[in-house]
Design a protein around this motif. Structure first.
Motif, mmCIF file in Angstrom:
data_model
loop_
_atom_site.group_PDB
_atom_site.id
_atom_site.type_symbol
_atom_site.label_atom_id
_atom_site.label_comp_id
_atom_site.label_asym_id
_atom_site.label_seq_id
_atom_site.Cartn_x
_atom_site.Cartn_y
_atom_site.Cartn_z
ATOM 1 N N LYS A 1 -0.829 7.400 0.177
ATOM 2 C CA LYS A 1 -0.539 5.989 0.408
ATOM 3 C C LYS A 1 -0.365 5.700 1.905
ATOM 4 O O LYS A 1 -0.739 4.643 2.383
ATOM 5 C CB LYS A 1 0.708 5.577 -0.383
ATOM 6 N N LEU B 1 0.839 -1.213 0.000
ATOM 7 C CA LEU B 1 0.000 0.000 0.000
ATOM 8 C C LEU B 1 0.872 1.261 0.000
ATOM 9 O O LEU B 1 0.535 2.262 -0.624
ATOM 10 C CB LEU B 1 -0.909 0.020 1.234
ATOM 11 N N GLY C 1 3.755 1.534 -1.259
ATOM 12 C CA GLY C 1 4.488 1.648 -2.524
ATOM 13 C C GLY C 1 5.994 1.671 -2.326
ATOM 14 O O GLY C 1 6.755 1.929 -3.254
#
Lengths: 641, 219
Positions: free
Chosen positions: B123, A373, A375
């Motif tokens: 994110k 999530l 990255g």
């Protein structure tokens, strides 16, 4: 957490204290008259707390030049009948060991307590030394608090024990007690007012084998005393077949681990508040009913080994016992048995494996899923010199001067904020790092290897507090033997790492009294070593000074002097530093993002949106060194003074 | 302790220098003043030189607890820095953990040097929301600047915690504690920052907020 709590004259009231404050309070409840220390984590705040209360409680407190002297001055007070306290970290006990071993033979008069801060997990130390092994070798009793409350109670008790045995007593505190906080039920403050006396016939001598016999008698008495001491306690069912023997905060972890496993009703927990000498009779009474014993302690298997030896001596009384601990690898954290801290999880897992009781942990997040999530993997957060740290400027100057010099000169260091010179923040400059002042001694050694053809220039860095603590004998040695090296004193005018304590180069003492300052220049001049002084914030001049002295022979000293950035801005309006976006030309500059990527000050960040440098005003301490180094002169410093 | 957990496990996390330790001290002094037992475990020392800092605060009614919270058992995590919040959540959060997070990054050296990547703000939020039940993100550093200094972000975060309804005692204990611990203009600054945090969380009805606040500066 407040000095008001430490000196609160309301017995029976609960206040919130840190472990270190709790130790200080315990000393006040015992009527301490004299306290000394050299600062070191995790115990650095004990003496600072007492120093603030010195006037109010009519006690003397000092930051001594090093731990050996600290122990000697505290012993002096004890010889006159005062109660005295000396505080150090485990590494400090090594420094004081020579005197400590003699003092243990001569004994003391007024109650004398040695607080030693051990640092399992090495949170703020170079190693996780377990000082109990040294204390055993010293023949000194060791008491271990399990909580913040006990830090006070144990300290107070240690004074009475010391006075009755006429022997210094060690209070061994670990980081999870010193740096913990909690509610503390206050006891009565002891009235001050002992008068020191050292009369003509009084003798405190370390001599003769008879005194060794006396030492052993004192320890035997301590063991008897420990058997009845309320510092040891038992929690659990009567006649427990399964027993956990715990010391320090591991006692709290053990209780919680057993609770998590649902074993509280079946397993007994024996807390040892006295870990040397062992309370033998007490231990034997529990060992007689136990069939399985687990040890919970940090760091080394100290209680484990000694209890097993006790059981072996009494094998016919205690019967068959299965022991679990570090020796058979059953009590182990992620780094292996006897390495690192314990905690409730480690103990729950160990006990679960030993007794086959399932341990149901809460479901932790799936790490890989989270990394996906994000990255990216989690960026590490390594230690860094603070924004504006003068050491960064000094390391930059040394690195640059060595590059200009081109002979592959080497850099040595030791203990202080500048230890971070081993890491990225200090450009990985330091090639040796051991203990206080060791860099100067090692440099003195390397500086004599020219006769074997060793021709690299040698630089050793040493902090100002370390200079006084441990560098002087090595400097004298270097001068006497004409060892060739350059000693750079990174003088930030304080003992920064441990919280800005004063040292003999400062104008005031621990208690704020005016001091007779001992300037390091006078010492260096007295030794007969050439020296220069330079401000590291003036980077160009500092590079030149380092380079110039690199070309010289024999011992020489460069003092790079600038106050610690944190101390300099405390309570003051900081300079405002910002990047002029008109002048910063981003990656087209060719500087490789000098301010953020190369100089690597955490306040110099990069704004991806604009493609230009930025200053993080929440981090910047306003030193302005980056402004002097920016090739476009794009960084502006608005000075507040 | 009524509807509150026994012990209530709070983790305060961030980067050395952000004032996390002071925040955990304010919480624990307030808890003791309110008649609770408290155990705080924290690590400082070299950690004050830009490392990760984590304080475990355990508030209980009668029984004392040890200073370390077992893995996966934090009830509340007050994160002063986004990546540090994630780091602590990985080991200590469970689906019921409540997160109060400052949105302001403090970049690790490796990110500044371009060797590591600092995750994108959206994110980070996605990761945090994946791990926890309730998430409250607030611009604590910006609010602190409004109060007078970015350094007071720790008191904004403390205010948010005090106003979250997650503690068994009222904000008045915090106000008294701040008054007793600080003097003069620092007291005023901290009280103001505390109030900003309190009001910010109080005005936010929806807990699982959308991520509108911009990160200050990107890499």
């Amino acid at each position: 957490m407040t000095i008001m709590g430490v000196c609160c004259d309301k017995p029976g009231v609960k206040v919130a204290l840190t472990g270190n404050e709790s130790i200080a309070r315990g000393a006040l409840e015992a009527g301490v008259g004299y306290a000394s220390s050299y600062p070191g984590s995790p115990t650095a705040e004990v003496l600072g707390t007492l120093a603030k209360l010195a006037r109010q409680f009519n006690l003397y407190a000092e930051w001594s030049i090093n731990e050996k002297v600290a122990m000697e001055v505290a012993a002096a007070a004890s010889f006159t009948g005062l109660r005295s306290l000396v505080i150090m970290k485990a590494d400090g006990l090594n420094v004081a060991l020579d005197f400590a071993s003699a003092l243990a033979i001569s004994g003391c008069r007024g109650g004398m307590v040695i607080v030693v801060g051990d640092d399992p997990g090495a949170h703020s130390s170079v190693r996780e030394e377990d000082s109990r092994n040294l204390c055993k070798a010293l023949h000194l009793p060791v008491l271990e608090p399990a909580s913040v409350q006990e830090a006070k109670d144990v300290t107070r008790e240690a004074f009475s024990l010391s006075e009755s045995l006429q022997l210094p007593v060690v209070v061994r505190c670990v980081t999870r007690v010193c740096h913990a906080s909690g509610d503390v039920l206050l006891g009565e403050l002891a009235p001050a007012g002992r008068r020191p006396a050292f009369n003509q016939g009084d003798r405190v001598i370390t001599f003769s084998i008879k005194l060794h016999a006396l030492q052993e008698q004192k320890l035997a008495r301590a063991s008897d005393w420990a058997g009845n001491s309320r510092l040891n306690s038992y929690h659990g069912p009567g006649d427990a077949g399964r027993l956990v023997i715990a010391s320090g905060p591991c006692y709290m972890y053990a209780l919680e681990a057993l609770e998590m496993l649902g074993l509280s009703e079946q397993v007994g927990v024996l807390k040892l508040g006295v870990t040397w000498p062992l309370p033998e009779k007490l231990l034997l009474s529990y060992l007689k009913t136990a069939a399985e014993v687990v040890f919970a302690e940090e760091v080394e298997p100290f209680v484990e080994d000694n209890v097993m030896a006790l059981a072996a001596r009494h094998w016919d009384e205690v019967g068959k016992i299965k022991f679990y601990g570090k020796r058979n690898g059953q009590v182990a954290g992620p780094n292996g048995p006897g390495i690192g801290e314990l905690d409730p999880d480690v103990l729950a897992q160990s006990l679960s494996a030993i007794w086959g009781t399932p341990y149901t942990k809460p479901a932790l997040p799936a790490h890989q899923e989270i990394f996906d999530l994000l990255g990216t993997k989690m960026p590490d957060r390594e230690l860094a010199l603070c924004a504006g740290c003068p050491h960064r400027a000094s390391f930059w100057s040394i690195r640059t001067a060595l590059e200009l010099d081109g002979r592959g000169g080497i850099v040595l260091g030791d203990i202080g904020c500048y230890t971070l010179g081993i890491a990225r923040t200090g450009y990985y400059l330091l090639q040796t790092m051991h203990c206080m002042g060791a860099g100067v001694g090692i440099a003195s050694g390397l500086g004599k290897l020219d006769c074997f053809g060793f021709d690299k220039p040698v630089i050793t860095v040493v902090g100002d507090s370390t200079f006084y603590h441990a560098a002087l004998p090595a400097l004298v040695n270097a001068r006497y033997h004409r060892a060739s090296f350059m000693c750079v004193v990174l003088d930030n005018e304080t003992t920064a790492m441990t919280g800005h304590q004063p040292h003999p180069g400062r104008e005031t003492t621990a208690t704020g009294e005016p001091a007779d300052t001992v300037p390091m220049e006078e010492i260096i001049r007295g030794i007969g070593i050439p020296y220069a002084v330079q401000d590291p914030y003036d980077v160009e001049a500092a590079i030149e000074a380092v380079y110039r002295m690199l070309q010289q022979q024999g011992p020489r000293v460069l003092i790079l002097r600038r106050a610690c950035a944190l101390a300099a801005v405390k309570g003051k309006q900081k300079n405002r530093v910002y990047v002029d976006p008109e002048k910063c030309i981003g990656d087209s500059c060719g500087c490789s993002r000098f301010c953020s990527k190369v100089f690597a000050c955490p306040a110099n960040i990069w704004d991806a949106e604009s493609g230009k440098a930025r200053i993080d005003e929440a981090v910047c301490n306003g030193c302005g060194v980056c402004a002097t180094l920016c090739p476009q002169q794009a960084i502006v410093v608005e000075r507040t003074v | 302790m009524g509807a509150f957990h026994e012990p209530l496990n709070i983790i305060v996390t961030g980067v050395g220098g952000q004032g996390n330790v002071l925040a955990s001290q304010v919480i624990s002094v307030a808890a003791v003043e309110a008649g609770y037992r408290v155990a705080v475990g924290e690590t400082f020392g070299v950690s004050q030189r830009g490392g990760s800092v984590m304080s475990h605060v355990r508030i209980s009614h009668d029984r004392p607890y040890g200073p370390l919270i077992p893995r996966g058992r934090a009830h509340v995590i007050a994160g002063f820095e986004p990546v540090e919040t994630v780091r602590v959540m990985l080991d200590y959060a469970n689906p019921d953990t409540v997160i109060i997070m400052n949105n302001r990054p403090n970049y690790p050296l490796g990110c500044l040097l371009g060797e590591d990547k600092y995750p994108q703000p959206q994110k980070i939020l996605a990761a945090v929301q994946k791990m926890a039940g309730r998430v409250h993100v607030l611009p604590a550093t910006e609010l602190a600047k409004e109060a007078g200094s970015p350094m007071a972000a720790n008191m904004v975060m403390t205010g948010a915690l005090a106003g979250s309804g997650l503690l068994p005692f009222g904000r008045e204990y915090f106000v008294e504690t701040i008054k007793s611990l600080f003097k003069d203009h620092i007291r005023e600054l901290n009280l103001k920052a505390f109030t900003f945090g309190l009001e910010h969380i109080g005005s936010n009805v929806a807990w699982r907020v959308s991520y509108n606040e911009n990160f200050a500066g990107n890499l």
